[in-house]
Structures are given as structure tokens and as C-alpha cells.
Design a protein around this motif. Sequence first.
Motif, PDB file in Angstrom:
ATOM      1  N   ILE A   3       0.857  -1.185   0.000  1.00  0.00           N
ATOM      2  CA  ILE A   3       0.000   0.000   0.000  1.00  0.00           C
ATOM      3  C   ILE A   3       0.895   1.238   0.000  1.00  0.00           C
ATOM      4  CG2 ILE A   3      -1.747   1.291   1.305  1.00  0.00           C
ATOM      5  CD1 ILE A   3      -2.889  -1.314   0.245  1.00  0.00           C
ATOM      6  N   ARG A   4       0.565   2.205  -0.847  1.00  0.00           N
ATOM      7  CA  ARG A   4       1.325   3.456  -0.891  1.00  0.00           C
ATOM      8  C   ARG A   4       1.124   4.260   0.388  1.00  0.00           C
ATOM      9  NH1 ARG A   4       3.303   4.819  -5.756  1.00  0.00           N
ATOM     10  NH2 ARG A   4       2.450   3.769  -7.585  1.00  0.00           N
ATOM     11  N   GLU A   5       2.074   5.128   0.674  1.00  0.00           N
ATOM     12  CA  GLU A   5       1.935   6.076   1.777  1.00  0.00           C
ATOM     13  C   GLU A   5       0.709   6.946   1.503  1.00  0.00           C
ATOM     14  OE1 GLU A   5       4.120   6.746   4.478  1.00  0.00           O
ATOM     15  OE2 GLU A   5       5.218   4.916   3.962  1.00  0.00           O
ATOM     16  N   GLY A   6       0.050   7.384   2.548  1.00  0.00           N
ATOM     17  CA  GLY A   6      -1.051   8.310   2.362  1.00  0.00           C
ATOM     18  C   GLY A   6      -2.432   7.691   2.507  1.00  0.00           C
ATOM     19  N   TYR A   7      -2.503   6.483   3.067  1.00  0.00           N
ATOM     20  CA  TYR A   7      -3.788   5.834   3.303  1.00  0.00           C
ATOM     21  C   TYR A   7      -3.797   5.258   4.702  1.00  0.00           C
ATOM     22  CZ  TYR A   7      -4.382   6.272  -1.675  1.00  0.00           C
ATOM     23  OH  TYR A   7      -4.481   6.792  -2.928  1.00  0.00           O
ATOM     24  N   VAL A   8      -4.891   5.448   5.395  1.00  0.00           N
ATOM     25  CA  VAL A   8      -5.070   4.852   6.708  1.00  0.00           C
ATOM     26  C   VAL A   8      -6.406   4.128   6.722  1.00  0.00           C
ATOM     27  CG1 VAL A   8      -3.662   6.555   7.941  1.00  0.00           C
ATOM     28  CG2 VAL A   8      -6.097   6.960   7.666  1.00  0.00           C
ATOM     29  N   VAL A   9      -6.497   3.119   7.561  1.00  0.00           N
ATOM     30  CA  VAL A   9      -7.754   2.400   7.718  1.00  0.00           C
ATOM     31  C   VAL A   9      -8.367   2.832   9.036  1.00  0.00           C
ATOM     32  CG1 VAL A   9      -8.822   0.132   8.026  1.00  0.00           C
ATOM     33  CG2 VAL A   9      -7.036   0.438   6.321  1.00  0.00           C
ATOM     34  N   VAL A  19      -8.992   5.381   4.106  1.00  0.00           N
ATOM     35  CA  VAL A  19      -9.160   6.825   3.992  1.00  0.00           C
ATOM     36  C   VAL A  19      -7.871   7.429   3.429  1.00  0.00           C
ATOM     37  CG1 VAL A  19      -9.677   8.937   5.262  1.00  0.00           C
ATOM     38  CG2 VAL A  19     -10.667   6.768   6.031  1.00  0.00           C
ATOM     39  N   PRO A  20      -7.969   8.130   2.303  1.00  0.00           N
ATOM     40  CA  PRO A  20      -6.765   8.767   1.763  1.00  0.00           C
ATOM     41  C   PRO A  20      -6.409  10.012   2.575  1.00  0.00           C
ATOM     42  CG  PRO A  20      -8.638   9.260   0.362  1.00  0.00           C
ATOM     43  CD  PRO A  20      -9.126   8.328   1.434  1.00  0.00           C
ATOM     44  N   THR A  21      -5.123  10.161   2.848  1.00  0.00           N
ATOM     45  CA  THR A  21      -4.637  11.380   3.498  1.00  0.00           C
ATOM     46  C   THR A  21      -3.891  12.238   2.489  1.00  0.00           C
ATOM     47  OG1 THR A  21      -2.600  10.289   4.235  1.00  0.00           O
ATOM     48  CG2 THR A  21      -4.476  10.258   5.752  1.00  0.00           C
ATOM     49  N   TYR A  83      -6.678   2.039  -9.020  1.00  0.00           N
ATOM     50  CA  TYR A  83      -6.797   3.279  -8.251  1.00  0.00           C
ATOM     51  C   TYR A  83      -5.439   3.846  -7.830  1.00  0.00           C
ATOM     52  CZ  TYR A  83     -11.823   2.432  -7.782  1.00  0.00           C
ATOM     53  OH  TYR A  83     -13.154   2.235  -8.024  1.00  0.00           O
ATOM     54  N   ASP A  84      -4.354   3.189  -8.250  1.00  0.00           N
ATOM     55  CA  ASP A  84      -2.989   3.628  -7.940  1.00  0.00           C
ATOM     56  C   ASP A  84      -2.752   3.712  -6.429  1.00  0.00           C
ATOM     57  OD1 ASP A  84      -0.432   4.321  -8.808  1.00  0.00           O
ATOM     58  OD2 ASP A  84      -0.872   6.466  -8.728  1.00  0.00           O
ATOM     59  N   ILE A  85      -3.241   2.707  -5.709  1.00  0.00           N
ATOM     60  CA  ILE A  85      -3.099   2.665  -4.254  1.00  0.00           C
ATOM     61  C   ILE A  85      -1.953   1.768  -3.827  1.00  0.00           C
ATOM     62  CG2 ILE A  85      -4.286   1.924  -2.132  1.00  0.00           C
ATOM     63  CD1 ILE A  85      -6.884   2.928  -3.389  1.00  0.00           C
ATOM     64  N   VAL A  86      -1.539   0.853  -4.685  1.00  0.00           N
ATOM     65  CA  VAL A  86      -0.411  -0.023  -4.355  1.00  0.00           C
ATOM     66  C   VAL A  86       0.774   0.320  -5.236  1.00  0.00           C
ATOM     67  CG1 VAL A  86      -1.779  -1.957  -3.476  1.00  0.00           C
ATOM     68  CG2 VAL A  86      -1.246  -1.839  -5.906  1.00  0.00           C
TER      69      VAL A  86
END
Length: 87
Positions: A3-9, A19-21, A83-86
Motif C-alpha cells: 500500500i502506498r503512503e497516504g492511506y489509513v484504515v 481513507v486517503p490522506t 486506483y494507484d493505491i499499491v
Amino acid sequence: MKIREGYVVKEIAGAFYAVPTVKNPKIGNGMIKLNETAYFIWKKLEDGVEAGEIAEQLSDEFDVDEESAKRDVSAFVAKLVDYDIVK
């Protein structure tokens, strides 16, 4: 894959949301609701576990056959890639 930086569960009212930060134009500022399987896969991806190993663990954890687990992991990871999340 991770998972890329900038996401928290976050758990909200008994449900889990990614949730994207950071701004992600592919999802905007929206949250992604995670069902129990997606949450399991997400947490494993955060730890850098590879898809094949996640499928094995998913099969054990949820008592499903490994082929179904592989399909579930592949489908969810494909959405995260879209979604370019990973990375």
C-alpha cells in the motif's frame, strides 16, 4: 506489492474504511469501504506480504479453498492497482 503512503484504515460504526490522506485523482477524497476479506488483504499488503502468501493465509483464515482465495486477492489487488493505491 505494498500500500502506498497516504492511506489509513479507520473503523467507523463497525465498518472499515480506507481513507486517503493524500489527493488521489482516481478516487478523489472519497473513502473506500472494506469488507472483512478486503480488510484482511489490505492489512497484509500494508505489511508487504506477497499476493500468493496472502491467498494462502486468506484460505486458512476464512476456511475457503485456495483457488477462491487467489481469485479474491487478484480481483482486489487489481482494483487497488487501477486506483494507484499499491506500488
